[in-house]
Design an enzyme around this catalytic site. Sequence first.
Site, mmCIF file in Angstrom:
data_model
loop_
_atom_site.group_PDB
_atom_site.id
_atom_site.type_symbol
_atom_site.label_atom_id
_atom_site.label_comp_id
_atom_site.label_asym_id
_atom_site.label_seq_id
_atom_site.Cartn_x
_atom_site.Cartn_y
_atom_site.Cartn_z
ATOM 1 N N ILE A 129 0.747 -1.138 -0.023
ATOM 2 C CA ILE A 129 -0.149 -0.014 -0.069
ATOM 3 C C ILE A 129 0.755 1.258 0.172
ATOM 4 C CG2 ILE A 129 -1.581 1.315 1.326
ATOM 5 C CD1 ILE A 129 -2.823 -1.267 2.213
ATOM 6 N N ASP A 155 11.267 3.113 4.347
ATOM 7 C CA ASP A 155 11.102 1.918 4.941
ATOM 8 C C ASP A 155 12.462 1.445 5.626
ATOM 9 O OD1 ASP A 155 8.811 -0.386 3.740
ATOM 10 O OD2 ASP A 155 10.693 -1.277 4.580
ATOM 11 N N ASP A 211 14.305 3.499 10.798
ATOM 12 C CA ASP A 211 13.330 2.674 11.605
ATOM 13 C C ASP A 211 12.147 3.539 12.355
ATOM 14 O OD1 ASP A 211 12.027 0.893 13.419
ATOM 15 O OD2 ASP A 211 13.864 0.231 14.401
ATOM 16 N N TYR A 249 -2.168 -6.968 16.549
ATOM 17 C CA TYR A 249 -2.657 -6.086 15.323
ATOM 18 C C TYR A 249 -3.888 -5.490 15.620
ATOM 19 C CZ TYR A 249 -3.477 -5.064 10.450
ATOM 20 O OH TYR A 249 -3.371 -4.429 9.195
#
Length: 265
Positions: A18, A37, A58, A149
């Site tokens: 995404i 990333d 990070d 999550y």
Amino acid sequence: MEALRDKGVVVTGAAGGIGRAIAEACLAAGARVVVNDLDAERLLATATELGAYAVPADVSTSDGIAALIELSTAHLGGIDVWVGNAGIQGGLGLETPDETWQRAHEVNVMAHVRAARLLVPAWLEGRGGRFVVTASAAGLLTMIGAAPYSVTKHGAVAFAEWLAATYGHRGIDVHCLCPQGVDTAIYRNAGEVQGLLAADGLLTPAEVAAALLEAIEQGRHQVLPHPQVREYAVARATDTDAWVRGMQRLQRRYDAPPRSTEENA
């Protein structure tokens, strides 16, 4: 798309999935884009392919967020739009160790908090800004079998709403992106619940990115690429007990041992 034309945009978690699709859509809309990333090698390849600027970092740490904002500001001349897309799944149920819970919290919640802490004061003094939180339908509902999550994505949704309520009248636009089944690594690693995630259609990352840009153009806070999620959220809020009983029925389906070949014959 005037809302993004010539704007300085940062997209985290953008080496693929995404995030990459959002970065590509923003570039097509005329934005100047920094992609971020943790996977530096993959990120550099993505940046080269898209024509974006890569800043590996990070975002689960304060230092990583600070470095990303500093380097992105230097490259762009200022950050107008922040897309906090980095996210991890990790862990299942009560057996999940504390370290995994903490990692999910740092990436899925605190990365947004730390970025806003550094960006919002400057935006309030300037011409405002735009903050995007990639959460999940799991943050509005619940994802079977994925406690860290679900819990942290609920936190991400709550933070996006708080940020919008607190600063929306002061020139800061906030969007909360909550897709359901998307053809990404998280979906491909979802195991038994893949079918449940894709029940309302498996979208491509590009379709999710298009939904976000449409919401930006229309000024909508909540972005639901799967419109069915709105119906589920209304049902959950209207009769929570009935919703929980329905989730229990789903869970029992996944708890049941597989039937033998003889039973299936």
